[in-house]
Design an enzyme around this catalytic site. Sequence first.
Site, short mmCIF file in Angstrom:
data_model
loop_
_atom_site.label_atom_id
_atom_site.label_comp_id
_atom_site.label_asym_id
_atom_site.label_seq_id
_atom_site.Cartn_x
_atom_site.Cartn_y
_atom_site.Cartn_z
N TYR A 1 -2.05 -1.18 10.81
CA TYR A 1 -2.32 -1.74 9.48
C TYR A 1 -1.18 -1.39 8.52
CZ TYR A 1 -3.89 -1.80 4.66
OH TYR A 1 -3.92 -2.00 3.29
N LYS B 1 1.99 -3.76 6.64
CA LYS B 1 2.39 -3.82 5.22
C LYS B 1 3.90 -3.60 5.09
CE LYS B 1 -1.60 -4.62 3.43
NZ LYS B 1 -1.87 -5.93 2.85
N SER C 1 0.83 -1.20 0.00
CA SER C 1 0.00 0.00 0.00
C SER C 1 0.86 1.25 0.00
CB SER C 1 -0.86 -0.03 1.27
OG SER C 1 -1.45 1.22 1.46
P1 NAD Z 1 -10.93 -7.23 1.24
O1 NAD Z 1 -11.11 -7.22 2.71
O2 NAD Z 1 -12.11 -7.00 0.38
O3 NAD Z 1 -10.22 -8.58 0.78
C1 NAD Z 1 -9.32 -9.28 1.61
C2 NAD Z 1 -9.74 -10.74 1.61
O4 NAD Z 1 -8.86 -11.48 2.44
C3 NAD Z 1 -11.16 -10.95 2.18
O5 NAD Z 1 -11.90 -11.76 1.28
C4 NAD Z 1 -10.92 -11.66 3.52
O6 NAD Z 1 -11.99 -12.51 3.86
C5 NAD Z 1 -9.62 -12.38 3.25
N1 NAD Z 1 -8.81 -12.67 4.44
C6 NAD Z 1 -8.47 -11.81 5.44
N2 NAD Z 1 -7.71 -12.44 6.36
C7 NAD Z 1 -7.57 -13.73 5.93
C8 NAD Z 1 -6.92 -14.87 6.45
N3 NAD Z 1 -6.28 -14.83 7.63
N4 NAD Z 1 -6.97 -16.02 5.76
C9 NAD Z 1 -7.63 -16.09 4.58
N5 NAD Z 1 -8.29 -15.04 4.03
C10 NAD Z 1 -8.25 -13.88 4.71
O7 NAD Z 1 -9.78 -6.15 0.90
P2 NAD Z 1 -9.30 -5.59 -0.51
O8 NAD Z 1 -9.68 -4.16 -0.57
O9 NAD Z 1 -9.68 -6.51 -1.59
O10 NAD Z 1 -7.74 -5.63 -0.27
C11 NAD Z 1 -6.94 -6.72 -0.68
C12 NAD Z 1 -5.53 -6.51 -0.19
O11 NAD Z 1 -5.05 -5.26 -0.70
C13 NAD Z 1 -5.41 -6.43 1.33
O12 NAD Z 1 -4.22 -7.06 1.73
C14 NAD Z 1 -5.33 -4.94 1.58
O13 NAD Z 1 -4.65 -4.64 2.77
C15 NAD Z 1 -4.56 -4.46 0.36
N6 NAD Z 1 -4.80 -3.04 0.04
C16 NAD Z 1 -6.09 -2.60 -0.10
C17 NAD Z 1 -6.32 -1.26 -0.36
C18 NAD Z 1 -7.74 -0.72 -0.47
O14 NAD Z 1 -7.93 0.49 -0.33
N7 NAD Z 1 -8.75 -1.55 -0.73
C19 NAD Z 1 -5.24 -0.36 -0.50
C20 NAD Z 1 -3.94 -0.87 -0.37
C21 NAD Z 1 -3.74 -2.22 -0.09
#
Ligand code: NAD
Length: 339
Positions: A150, A154, A124
């Site tokens: 959080y 990362k 991120s």
């Molecule tokens: P999201 O919460 O929609 O998707 C994450 C998925 O991971 C979910 O389906 C959740 O059920 C699953 N998960 C969480 N912990 C788990 C575990 N211990 N075992 C198995 N599955 C698990 O989030 P997203 O927006 O799709 O983000 C995906 C990734 O991108 C994340 O790592 C997030 O930190 C990163 N990210 C997101 C953003 C944003 O703004 N959406 C920005 C930067 C980074």
Amino acid sequence: MNILVTGGAGYIGSHTCILLIEAGYSIVVFDNFSNSSIESIKRVEKIVNQSIPVVEGDIRSTKDLEKVFNEYKIDAVIHFAGLKAVGESVDKPLKYYDNNVTGTINLCEVMSKYGCKSIVFSSSATVYGNPASNPITEYFPVGQGITNPYGRSKYIIEEILRDVFISDNSWKIVLLRYFNPVGAYKSGTIGEDPSDIPNNLMPFISQTAVGKREYLNVFGDDYDTPDGTGVRDYIHVMDLADGHVKAIDKIKSFDKVMTINLGTGNGYSVLDMVKAFEKASGKKIPYKIAPRRDGDIAMCYANPSYAKEVLDWSATRGLDEMCEDSWRWQSQNPNGYRG
Ligand code: NAD
Ligand code: UDP
């Protein structure tokens, strides 16, 4: 090539699954559904017109992961699984470090055991903290000024993955630093589905437009930005998804840890977003100016030229399309996947 998509039922993961399949990759989704539901994958199956293997499990469980690696020959992993609620991470830091950091260590151990050493990791822009200037290149300092567990999880994972590579150069590691993903798949059948009151701007705006929230709180109008409200680099989730396919296409040819910004290079303010969403939805978005949110920075947008150079990737969708697609999803699914 068989790709394991951890967190594949989530917002970014589900959109990426579509493009991976369209690009000819086989995929296996691994998710514990802590922040998603199987419904997203069912809808992806309809879009791509094929069934997708799904394993319910937790990345912290060696047993769960070994089940997948025993059943499927996995060539590479796209690692989306993680918790991402900034505010909750401040209240429950151990939960975040356990899920995100311990989970990633466990995943890498199992990958190594099964001879799978290619991983694309969801990092991120938050790792840059409060950048000294904009646009942000990958050479900017990271780790300083991160304001929540959080973001630190990362940063820590990035460092761990670099150490893994130092210990064994046969690993292929891509760290993708996302800016602000928004939007949804064109059909409006999949999109972002926050389980609680949204923390992020775009889902809050779209829930206000659909009548689920009375008004938007604009957190601060006294930043050093053109209109005083916070500026971010919003990127369409399908562009982001495409960046992952490009990373997987190229991963085998990388001989170092690749760290790549995925952003558009454009900064938009909170009020720009409100205006663009009003235009796309035809709805008025009532808002009130509220105090600054703790930990927020004034401005953050990417220099995306390295992604162009190494992945031949750049974002193609503009702000209007981001808002139109978010609105299609929100208006067709006012309660998300819960019907
Ligand atoms: P999201 O919460 O929609 O998707 C994450 C998925 O991971 C979910 O389906 C959740 O059920 C699953 N998960 C969480 N912990 C788990 C575990 N211990 N075992 C198995 N599955 C698990 O989030 P997203 O927006 O799709 O983000 C995906 C990734 O991108 C994340 O790592 C997030 O930190 C990163 N990210 C997101 C953003 C944003 O703004 N959406 C920005 C930067 C980074
Ligand atoms: N924001 C806002 N009201 C909200 C949510 C967010 O004014 O209800 C602002 C926030 O202060 C920031 C921008 O919108 O300037 C993007 O915030 P978001 O939480 O979506 O992303 P991040 O802070 O991670 O960049």
